[in-house]
Motif scaffolding. Structure first.
Motif, PDB file in Angstrom:
ATOM      1  N   THR A 121       0.853  -1.200   0.000  1.00  0.00           N
ATOM      2  CA  THR A 121       0.000   0.000   0.000  1.00  0.00           C
ATOM      3  C   THR A 121       0.885   1.244   0.000  1.00  0.00           C
ATOM      4  N   GLN A 148       0.298   5.481   0.066  1.00  0.00           N
ATOM      5  CA  GLN A 148      -0.736   6.513   0.166  1.00  0.00           C
ATOM      6  C   GLN A 148      -0.134   7.850   0.597  1.00  0.00           C
ATOM      7  N   ASN A 151      -1.059  11.327   2.671  1.00  0.00           N
ATOM      8  CA  ASN A 151      -1.963  11.894   3.670  1.00  0.00           C
ATOM      9  C   ASN A 151      -1.746  13.410   3.746  1.00  0.00           C
ATOM     10  N   SER A 177      -6.672  11.112   2.820  1.00  0.00           N
ATOM     11  CA  SER A 177      -5.690  10.130   2.320  1.00  0.00           C
ATOM     12  C   SER A 177      -6.050   9.718   0.910  1.00  0.00           C
ATOM     13  N   LEU A 178      -5.031   9.618   0.079  1.00  0.00           N
ATOM     14  CA  LEU A 178      -5.197   9.182  -1.310  1.00  0.00           C
ATOM     15  C   LEU A 178      -4.011   8.287  -1.652  1.00  0.00           C
ATOM     16  N   GLY A 179      -4.312   7.088  -2.207  1.00  0.00           N
ATOM     17  CA  GLY A 179      -3.225   6.177  -2.505  1.00  0.00           C
ATOM     18  C   GLY A 179      -3.668   5.005  -3.368  1.00  0.00           C
ATOM     19  N   LYS A 215      -3.251   0.435  -3.711  1.00  0.00           N
ATOM     20  CA  LYS A 215      -2.935  -0.806  -3.020  1.00  0.00           C
ATOM     21  C   LYS A 215      -2.768  -1.920  -4.061  1.00  0.00           C
ATOM     22  N   ILE A 239      -7.244   3.850  -3.086  1.00  0.00           N
ATOM     23  CA  ILE A 239      -7.534   4.061  -1.663  1.00  0.00           C
ATOM     24  C   ILE A 239      -7.918   5.523  -1.446  1.00  0.00           C
TER      25      ILE A 239
END
Length: 438
Positions: free
Chosen positions: A104, A106, A108, A287-289, A291, A302
């Motif tokens: 993962t 991400q 933040n 939060s942006l990401g 996985k 995410i």
């Protein structure tokens, strides 16, 4: 030039290295002060005017320089208050087996809510205003200190000139007493009394030399020079500072730097309370990401949102402290208003009293005392008066002139104190009028 031996106390004073001065006694008994050494500085070696002294102090005083540095430092806090929270990059790996591993990645980003940034900037700007007012107050203190020290030098120079004149007159009286004793007209006791009186006047001269040296060091020390270079101070000592109406001075009191500093402190404390109040609103973290699931063989997006729950910590203690400190700043503002008002009234009364005393001495007492002394001296030389008459007239004249100088000093100190309280050199202020003349 023929040199005379110095009295023991005067010699010990004048040839002390700490004074860095020499005193020459000419045929007339005059003492001339000259610099033995001169340090390198921006201070001129020629006669010093009040305008030049103010320029030196405002440009080189270390305390004033420190206040300027503080203002520059506060300016930097505004830059820091404007910045936003930094984003955070996070990564997470689950499972050590490649076939079942989940990775993962991400980003933040905290988002401030409740007006935290605006409150922070406002508090920093109020801090800058407070530092600026403190700089103005320090500048007013330096100006007042220069004015008071400059006129102290002028008065010390005049006191030295008066002492020199008294020594010359005492020498004349002693010579006349010696001639009369030689002629058998008076008892040798009269000559002894004359010599004792002359020795007393020379002690006054010693004190005058020391007072002038101290006053010069005090003035030069304001701009950080431990050894004065200027030859003498030049100014109109007899020009009394103006006496504005007390109502006008009280009206100007509202713009006093110290009073403005106290008012700004109330605003700054209120701004700090707003910061603590804004912290009761929790920030949001977005939060942006992505996985990567190896077991599923695909990537997943995410999106996240986190909000702290203010259940226990609502910043209540810090807010209450800030509110109490705001109340304290208001109380201190009231205290500053009362203190400055009282100080202004006292300085005004001292100036008014000193002006009246100076005018009375100048118009009535000094001319009469000088006339009586001249008449007694001439009568003693002609054998018409006793030495006690001369001694009494001499003492009266010297005391009147000393009282006149003390009244002048008090007038200029009081005027400088008024300017320190008001904090601005207007056209009617003592230092501004004196600097204009010089």
């Amino acid at each position: 030039m023929r040199r005379r031996l110095l009295p023991l106390g005067l010699a010990a004073l004048l040839f002390n290295p700490s004074f860095a001065q020499t005193v020459d006694i000419g045929r007339s008994g005059n003492y001339e002060i000259s610099n033995a050494s001169a340090p390198r500085s921006a201070e001129p070696a020629n006669p010093l005017s009040l305008k030049a002294a103010l320029a030196l102090a405002l440009g080189a005083n270390p305390e004033l320089s420190g206040a300027r540095r503080e203002l520059e430092a506060i300016e930097a806090t505004i830059i820091q208050a404007q910045v936003r929270p930094n984003p955070e990059l996070a990564t997470l790996i689950e499972d050590t087996q490649k076939a079942t591993r989940t990775t993962t990645l991400q980003l933040n980003q905290p988002i401030e809510l409740g007006g935290k940034r605006a409150a922070r900037i406002d508090a920093a700007e109020r801090g800058r205003d407070a530092a600026s007012a403190e700089l103005d107050a320090k500048r007013a203190e330096i100006r007042a200190a220069v004015v008071a020290a400059f006129f102290d030098v002028l008065i010390a120079q005049e006191r030295l000139r008066l002492a020199q004149g008294s020594v010359e007159l005492a020498q004349r009286v002693s010579s006349a007493a010696t001639r009369r004793v030689t002629a058998g007209k008076v008892s040798p006791v009269e000559e002894t009394k004359a010599r004792v009186a002359e020795a007393g006047v020379r002690i006054e001269l010693t004190l005058a030399v020391s007072e002038l040296a101290t006053a010069r060091k005090r003035l030069a020390g304001i701009w950080g020079n431990p050894a004065p270079r200027f030859e003498r101070a030049e100014g109109d000592l007899d020009a009394l500072p103006p006496l504005p109406a007390l109502a006008d001075l009280n009206a100007r009191l509202a713009t006093s730097p110290k009073l403005l500093r106290a008012k700004i402190e109330v605003d700054r404390r209120q701004a700090l309370a707003e910061i603590e109040r804004s912290r009761r609103v929790p920030n949001v973290t977005v939060s942006l990401g992505a996985k990567r699931d190896e077991q599923l063989g695909r990537n997943q997006a995410i999106l996240g949102l986190s909000i702290p729950l203010p259940v226990f910590d609502r910043n209540q203690g810090n807010l209450l402290e800030a509110l109490h400190r705001t109340d304290k700043a208001r109380d201190e503002l009231s205290a500053v208003e009362i203190r400055l008002s009282n100080e202004l009234a006292l300085a005004y009364e001292r100036l008014n009293s000193a002006r009246g005393e100076t005018e009375s001495l100048r118009q009535d007492i000094l001319p009469g005392a000088q006339s009586a002394y001249d008449a007694a001296t001439k009568g003693f030389e002609l054998g018409k008066f006793s030495f006690l008459d001369v001694l009494d007239a001499q003492r009266t004249s010297f005391q009147a002139k000393s009282q006149y100088l003390r009244a002048l000093a008090e007038a200029h100190r009081s005027a400088a104190e008024i300017e320190r309280i008001l904090g601005e050199a207007s056209a009617s202020s003592p230092s501004a009028s004196a600097a204009t003349k010089l």
